[in-house]
Design a protein around this motif. Structure first.
Motif, PDB file in Angstrom:
ATOM      1  N   SER A  36      57.239  23.270  38.039  1.00  0.00           N
ATOM      2  CA  SER A  36      56.497  22.857  39.102  1.00  0.00           C
ATOM      3  C   SER A  36      55.310  23.427  39.645  1.00  0.00           C
ATOM      4  O   SER A  36      54.726  22.966  40.467  1.00  0.00           O
ATOM      5  N   ASP A  37      55.090  25.074  39.618  1.00  0.00           N
ATOM      6  CA  ASP A  37      54.174  25.522  39.998  1.00  0.00           C
ATOM      7  C   ASP A  37      52.602  25.578  38.937  1.00  0.00           C
ATOM      8  O   ASP A  37      51.649  25.921  39.401  1.00  0.00           O
ATOM      9  N   ASP A  38      53.133  24.443  37.622  1.00  0.00           N
ATOM     10  CA  ASP A  38      51.407  23.793  37.652  1.00  0.00           C
ATOM     11  C   ASP A  38      51.310  22.846  37.342  1.00  0.00           C
ATOM     12  O   ASP A  38      51.670  21.879  37.468  1.00  0.00           O
ATOM     13  N   PRO A  39      49.384  22.949  38.454  1.00  0.00           N
ATOM     14  CA  PRO A  39      49.166  21.269  38.010  1.00  0.00           C
ATOM     15  C   PRO A  39      48.897  20.620  37.122  1.00  0.00           C
ATOM     16  O   PRO A  39      48.920  19.760  38.043  1.00  0.00           O
ATOM     17  N   GLN A  52      43.233  20.052  42.885  1.00  0.00           N
ATOM     18  CA  GLN A  52      44.856  20.040  42.557  1.00  0.00           C
ATOM     19  C   GLN A  52      45.370  18.964  43.485  1.00  0.00           C
ATOM     20  O   GLN A  52      46.288  18.487  42.363  1.00  0.00           O
ATOM     21  N   LYS A  53      45.018  18.477  44.243  1.00  0.00           N
ATOM     22  CA  LYS A  53      46.162  17.736  45.594  1.00  0.00           C
ATOM     23  C   LYS A  53      45.764  15.938  44.700  1.00  0.00           C
ATOM     24  O   LYS A  53      47.141  15.188  44.624  1.00  0.00           O
ATOM     25  N   ASP A 103      47.598  16.681  40.416  1.00  0.00           N
ATOM     26  CA  ASP A 103      48.856  17.866  40.042  1.00  0.00           C
ATOM     27  C   ASP A 103      50.008  16.881  39.195  1.00  0.00           C
ATOM     28  O   ASP A 103      50.078  15.578  39.352  1.00  0.00           O
ATOM     29  N   ASN A 152      47.523  10.350  34.296  1.00  0.00           N
ATOM     30  CA  ASN A 152      47.726  11.001  35.937  1.00  0.00           C
ATOM     31  C   ASN A 152      48.826  10.427  36.083  1.00  0.00           C
ATOM     32  O   ASN A 152      48.500   9.479  36.488  1.00  0.00           O
ATOM     33  N   ASN A 172      49.535  10.634  39.952  1.00  0.00           N
ATOM     34  CA  ASN A 172      49.299  10.085  40.741  1.00  0.00           C
ATOM     35  C   ASN A 172      47.924   8.509  40.971  1.00  0.00           C
ATOM     36  O   ASN A 172      47.666   7.650  42.363  1.00  0.00           O
TER      37      ASN A 172
END
Length: 118
Positions: free
Chosen positions: A7-10, A80-81, A84, A103, A105
């Motif tokens: 979860s902390d890896d983009p 990053q946003k 992610d 991606n 997103n």
């Protein structure tokens, strides 16, 4: 392609992409313990945003820094946003597409696949 990432890896990086990037970084004469691959998003393309990749000799102060299969990856906070949870892959060969970003997103892409919108 379903790959789990922390979860902390983009982003996550496949072994093929890491191997190719490390080879290119070494060919440039950079130290792979310090240098890495920068993945970023920039304005452009017919859908509004496009990906960028470049080698950097080191990270910026506010970058997210991760390591995948020996490759250091740098992502700036603004990018990053948008990326992610993405997966960076590499496909070589005569019909290979080179580096690509999968991606989750993306809401829409342009016809050529070079730009996207979230």
């Amino acid at each position: 392609m379903s790959q789990s990432i922390q979860s902390d890896d983009p982003v996550s990086v496949t072994e093929a992409a890491a191997d190719q990037a490390l080879s290119l970084i070494e060919n440039e004469g950079y130290d792979t313990d310090e240098a890495g691959l920068r993945l970023f998003v920039q304005q452009g393309g017919c859908a509004g945003l496009s990906y960028g990749l470049r080698f950097d000799i080191g990270p910026e102060e506010d970058d997210a820094i991760t390591r995948h299969h020996g490759l250091r990856v740098f992502v700036d906070p603004a990018s990053q946003k948008y990326i992610d949870g993405s997966v960076l892959d590499f496909e070589g060969g005569l019909q290979g597409k080179g580096f690509s970003v999968e991606n989750p997103n993306v809401e829409s892409e342009c016809g050529c696949g070079e730009s996207f919108r979230t």
